[in-house]
Design a protein around this motif. Structure first.
Motif, PDB file in Angstrom:
ATOM      1  N   VAL A 254       0.842  -1.202   0.000  1.00 54.09           N
ATOM      2  CA  VAL A 254       0.000   0.000   0.000  1.00 54.09           C
ATOM      3  C   VAL A 254       0.875   1.249   0.000  1.00 54.09           C
ATOM      4  CG1 VAL A 254      -1.776   1.267   1.246  1.00 54.09           C
ATOM      5  CG2 VAL A 254      -1.850  -1.220   1.183  1.00 54.09           C
ATOM      6  N   THR A 255       1.950   1.229   0.813  1.00 56.77           N
ATOM      7  CA  THR A 255       2.859   2.375   0.874  1.00 56.77           C
ATOM      8  C   THR A 255       3.539   2.612  -0.471  1.00 56.77           C
ATOM      9  OG1 THR A 255       3.272   1.890   3.210  1.00 56.77           O
ATOM     10  CG2 THR A 255       4.840   3.337   2.094  1.00 56.77           C
ATOM     11  N   ALA A 256       3.854   1.532  -1.173  1.00 51.94           N
ATOM     12  CA  ALA A 256       4.566   1.653  -2.449  1.00 51.94           C
ATOM     13  C   ALA A 256       3.630   1.866  -3.631  1.00 51.94           C
ATOM     14  CB  ALA A 256       5.410   0.394  -2.683  1.00 51.94           C
ATOM     15  N   THR A 257       2.316   1.817  -3.403  1.00 49.40           N
ATOM     16  CA  THR A 257       1.353   1.896  -4.507  1.00 49.40           C
ATOM     17  C   THR A 257       1.535   3.120  -5.404  1.00 49.40           C
ATOM     18  OG1 THR A 257      -0.309   0.591  -3.327  1.00 49.40           O
ATOM     19  CG2 THR A 257      -1.100   2.003  -5.098  1.00 49.40           C
ATOM     20  N   PRO A 258       1.727   4.351  -4.870  1.00 54.85           N
ATOM     21  CA  PRO A 258       1.888   5.506  -5.766  1.00 54.85           C
ATOM     22  C   PRO A 258       3.061   5.356  -6.726  1.00 54.85           C
ATOM     23  CG  PRO A 258       1.517   6.232  -3.512  1.00 54.85           C
ATOM     24  CD  PRO A 258       1.734   4.754  -3.458  1.00 54.85           C
ATOM     25  N   TYR A 259       4.157   4.784  -6.241  1.00 52.14           N
ATOM     26  CA  TYR A 259       5.351   4.653  -7.083  1.00 52.14           C
ATOM     27  C   TYR A 259       5.181   3.522  -8.103  1.00 52.14           C
ATOM     28  CZ  TYR A 259       6.822   7.360  -3.066  1.00 52.14           C
ATOM     29  OH  TYR A 259       6.884   8.307  -2.074  1.00 52.14           O
ATOM     30  N   ILE A 260       4.492   2.450  -7.699  1.00 49.21           N
ATOM     31  CA  ILE A 260       4.208   1.371  -8.638  1.00 49.21           C
ATOM     32  C   ILE A 260       3.297   1.866  -9.756  1.00 49.21           C
ATOM     33  CG2 ILE A 260       3.111  -0.885  -8.895  1.00 49.21           C
ATOM     34  CD1 ILE A 260       3.944  -1.499  -6.007  1.00 49.21           C
ATOM     35  N   VAL A 261       2.270   2.625  -9.371  1.00 46.79           N
ATOM     36  CA  VAL A 261       1.343   3.175 -10.372  1.00 46.79           C
ATOM     37  C   VAL A 261       2.072   4.115 -11.323  1.00 46.79           C
ATOM     38  CG1 VAL A 261      -0.661   4.686 -10.683  1.00 46.79           C
ATOM     39  CG2 VAL A 261      -0.706   2.880  -8.959  1.00 46.79           C
ATOM     40  N   THR A 262       3.004   4.915 -10.784  1.00 45.87           N
ATOM     41  CA  THR A 262       3.785   5.818 -11.635  1.00 45.87           C
ATOM     42  C   THR A 262       4.525   5.042 -12.712  1.00 45.87           C
ATOM     43  OG1 THR A 262       4.075   7.359  -9.797  1.00 45.87           O
ATOM     44  CG2 THR A 262       5.588   7.568 -11.648  1.00 45.87           C
ATOM     45  N   LEU A 263       5.204   3.966 -12.326  1.00 45.84           N
ATOM     46  CA  LEU A 263       5.960   3.163 -13.289  1.00 45.84           C
ATOM     47  C   LEU A 263       5.035   2.497 -14.302  1.00 45.84           C
ATOM     48  CD1 LEU A 263       8.558   1.507 -10.861  1.00 45.84           C
ATOM     49  CD2 LEU A 263       8.981   3.330 -12.512  1.00 45.84           C
ATOM     50  N   LEU A 264       3.911   1.954 -13.825  1.00 42.53           N
ATOM     51  CA  LEU A 264       2.988   1.266 -14.724  1.00 42.53           C
ATOM     52  C   LEU A 264       2.377   2.230 -15.736  1.00 42.53           C
ATOM     53  CD1 LEU A 264       1.101  -1.178 -12.300  1.00 42.53           C
ATOM     54  CD2 LEU A 264       2.786  -1.761 -14.052  1.00 42.53           C
TER      55      LEU A 264
END
Length: 420
Positions: free
Chosen positions: A385-395
């Protein structure tokens, strides 16, 4: 071959993938996602994914990202790549907190803009005057801003009441307001959890509930930027510097001047985003407060294809994923896994219809894995959940990379008279 031919920017021409999505199609896509989200909410019972509180938090988190993205838009439309948005935001957080503590929040906002603009002047001198590589200059500015603010904090905040070397004293609030009547009605409607109607009420309720005056100003800057850049002679000249500075120079445009103006405005926007973080979002300056939002703002700008409207959608998306972390979103993220799986299935069908069979098969496999993940677990790890913004950015950047059309001379060196 003539000198003019050699000096002409060699930017890749946009192909079919560079065509912009029309407004009716975009609205249809947004409506479709809302319908699917409502279906997923009813299936999973995760009512928080479209609650008024969730959307209000998402808007607050989207504002600094959007302001950083607007800053990147101004600079890159004039042909200057601004990787230094993160550093300019850092300067905005410190200057905003320092002045806000001394003279009040509105003074802090003004000084936050000035702080970001000072960083932008350094970037402009390096890239426009001395033709330093834009990426190198931006990265150097990020490092410099981080070091400077940490150094200054030791002399300004360390001895102040409730302050330290890594934190400023509390800053007075700008206050919050909701639209009377409408906010309560939408909140009530959202609480009924009806199909689609409650989800739309949650989305609209988040836009009119617990608003900061600076949030309203930031949202207004999006259409204002579009109007200035696409509906005024000033904006036309500025954009010409990012498309073909040699041709702009031949028509009497002072390319250096417009590049400087664009980069300084860019820094002002990023500094305003930083001031928002230290004055509105948390009412204190904290070391590391930007947490990469300058980079995410740059990603939102790229996702939006260097257009203000698309940038706003990208900032909203990243703000929403970030809000999941603040509102205990392990259950909500788990529900969104199902939504992503359904969207992947739809994407696979579209690829198959376009006769792109290999990507369609890969998408189906990924969708199947997402469905398996959803059915085999009840919630996701907190770390995800904490990493979700950065994962979404890459995707988002990886999926939209083939449909982008950057300004033709973005990041290319320019010297006055090179077309002669």
């Amino acid at each position: 071959m003539s000198t003019a031919t050699i000096a002409k920017p060699q930017a890749k021409q946009p192909g079919k993938g560079g065509r912009r999505m029309s407004l009716p199609v975009l609205l249809l896509v947004i409506a479709g996602v809302l319908v699917l989200t409502s279906i997923v909410r009813l299936i999973t019972g995760a009512d928080g994914i479209t609650s008024v509180g969730q959307m209000s938090t998402a808007l607050q988190l989207a504002v600094p990202i959007g302001l950083a993205g607007l800053g990147g838009l101004w600079a890159e439309r004039a042909g200057v790549v601004n990787i230094g948005l993160e550093g300019m935001m850092i300067l905005g957080t410190w200057f905003g907190a320092w002045a806000g503590y001394q003279w009040g929040p509105w003074a802090g906002i003004a000084f936050g803009i000035i702080g970001g603009a000072l960083g932008a002047v350094l970037h402009a001198v390096a890239t426009v005057t001395f033709n330093v590589n834009h990426i190198v200059s931006g990265v150097a500015l990020n490092i410099l801003a981080l070091g400077v603010t940490r150094y200054l904090s030791k002399f300004t905040f360390a001895d102040a009441p409730q302050g330290s070397t890594k934190q400023s004293p509390p800053i007075d609030s700008l206050g919050e307001f909701s639209i009377p009547g409408l906010s309560d009605w939408l909140n009530t409607l959202n609480g009924k959890h009806w199909f689609l109607v409650s989800d739309i009420a949650g989305l609209l309720g988040g836009l009119v509930t617990d608003l900061s005056p600076l949030t309203v100003i930031a949202v207004a800057l999006v259409p204002l930027t579009w109007w200035v850049l696409w509906r005024t002679a000033f904006g036309l000249r500025l954009r010409s510097c990012g498309e073909n500075p040699v041709a702009a120079e031949s028509l009497g445009v002072n390319v250096y001047k417009y590049k400087y103006i664009a980069v300084i405005i860019s820094g002002g926007f990023a500094g305003l985003g930083g001031a928002f973080l230290s004055i509105v979002a948390s009412n204190v300056y904290l070391d590391g407060q930007t947490a990469g939002r300058g980079y995410i703002g740059l990603a939102a700008m790229i996702f939006g294809n260097w257009m203000p409207g698309g940038l706003a959608l990208g900032a909203g998306l990243f703000g929403y994923t970030d809000s999941l972390n603040l509102r205990g979103g392990t259950t909500n993220v788990h529900a969104l896994i199902l939504l992503v799986a359904i969207l992947l299935v739809i994407g696979a069908a579209y690829l198959a219809w376009r006769k792109k069979y290999v990507p369609a098969v890969v998408t189906v496999v990924v969708a199947a894995l997402m469905f398996l993940w959803y059915t085999s677990t009840n919630e996701v790890p907190r770390q995800l959940v904490t990493a979700t913004p950065y994962i979404v950015t890459l995707l988002v950047l990886s999926l939209s990379a083939q449909k982008l059309r950057m300004p033709k001379a973005d990041g290319l060196p320019y010297r006055k008279g090179q077309g002669k």
